[in-house]
Design an enzyme around this catalytic site. Structure first.
Site, PDB file in Angstrom:
ATOM      1  CB  ILE A  95     -60.536  23.607  14.541  1.00 42.13           C
ATOM      2  CG1 ILE A  95     -61.896  23.048  14.970  1.00 42.13           C
ATOM      3  CG2 ILE A  95     -60.471  23.756  13.020  1.00 42.13           C
ATOM      4  CD1 ILE A  95     -63.088  23.863  14.553  1.00 42.13           C
ATOM      5  CG  HIS A 112     -68.535  14.606  14.407  1.00 41.21           C
ATOM      6  ND1 HIS A 112     -68.130  15.707  15.136  1.00 41.21           N
ATOM      7  CD2 HIS A 112     -69.876  14.723  14.257  1.00 41.21           C
ATOM      8  CE1 HIS A 112     -69.176  16.454  15.408  1.00 41.21           C
ATOM      9  NE2 HIS A 112     -70.245  15.891  14.881  1.00 41.21           N
ATOM     10  CG  ASP A 153     -66.899  17.801  12.147  1.00 40.98           C
ATOM     11  OD1 ASP A 153     -65.935  17.094  12.466  1.00 40.98           O
ATOM     12  OD2 ASP A 153     -67.558  18.463  12.969  1.00 40.98           O
ATOM     13  CD  GLU A 183     -67.688   8.483  19.450  1.00 40.09           C
ATOM     14  OE1 GLU A 183     -66.527   8.882  19.607  1.00 40.09           O
ATOM     15  OE2 GLU A 183     -68.651   8.987  20.054  1.00 40.09           O
TER      16      GLU A 183
END
Ligand code: GAR
Length: 203
Positions: A95, A112, A153, A183
């Site tokens: 992150i 994601h 997110d 994706e």
């Protein structure tokens, strides 16, 4: 500006990186060029993929940088050296802090493996996302490409695609279907959309 310069940040297998490289070769990404791959893991197969495609790559290990601040400074330096316009997190399992993300508003994308706001946020990455979706019993999941801000997110959604859950799914089977059906399609499409905007704006 002819094309936006893209850096792809990775940690593992790099199938999303491969989807981007293939989309570039196929002309699906035409407003951007993948100029740099950065991995936070020296063993990432994604580095091989970059190498095979002739794309420059760098490895930045957090522990070697004295922690998060040094890690992010090193990444910022590389982005500057390579004159990067757009950062794509493609299976990047670290992150980034607010002090990093605030420097690149609307210039960082993430893929994601769920339909945000379900099964997302801190701690939700990789197979865990699919494990939780199956444990909850949802019948539809999918993938999301979104801008990255200081909330994990939590940035503006760019594209989403739904994928059906089928009887007998395991986290691994579901992960593969979400990658193939969602994706690998929406990530290149979103990257092209954002690169086109950057090129049109001229910066
Ligand atoms: C992908 O499913 C990606 O969406 C996910 O990790 C996988 C990486 O695969 N990312 C996250 O969970 C981020 N929160 P890849 O290395 O083969 O692209």
């Amino acid at each position: 500006m002819d094309k936006a310069r893209i850096a792809v940040l990775v940690s593992g297998g790099g199938t999303n990186l491969q989807a981007l490289l293939d989309a570039q070769a196929a002309g699906i990404i035409e407003s951007g060029e993948i100029a740099l791959v950065i991995s936070n893991n020296s063993g990432a197969y994604a580095l091989e993929r970059a190498n095979k495609a002739g794309v420059s790559s760098e490895t930045v290990i957090k522990a070697d940088c004295g922690g998060q601040e040094g890690f992010e400074k090193k990444i910022e330096k590389l982005l500057e050296i390579h004159k990067i316009d757009l950062i794509v997190l493609a299976g990047f399992m670290s992150i980034l802090s607010e002090s990093f993300t605030k420097n690149y508003p609307n210039r960082i994308l993430n893929v994601h493996p769920s339909l945000i706001p379900s099964f997302c946020g801190k701690g939700y990455y990789g197979l865990r996302v699919h494990r939780e979706a199956l444990a909850y019993g949802v019948k539809v999941t999918g993938a999301t490409v979104h801008f990255v801000n200081e909330i994990p997110d939590g940035g503006k959604i760019i594209l989403q695609k739904a994928v059906a859950i089928e009887d007998g799914d395991t986290p691994e089977i579901l992960q593969k279907r979400v990658m193939e059906q969602a994706e690998w399609k929406i990530l290149p499409a979103a990257v092209e959309m954002v690169c086109k905007t950057i090129v049109e704006k001229g910066n």
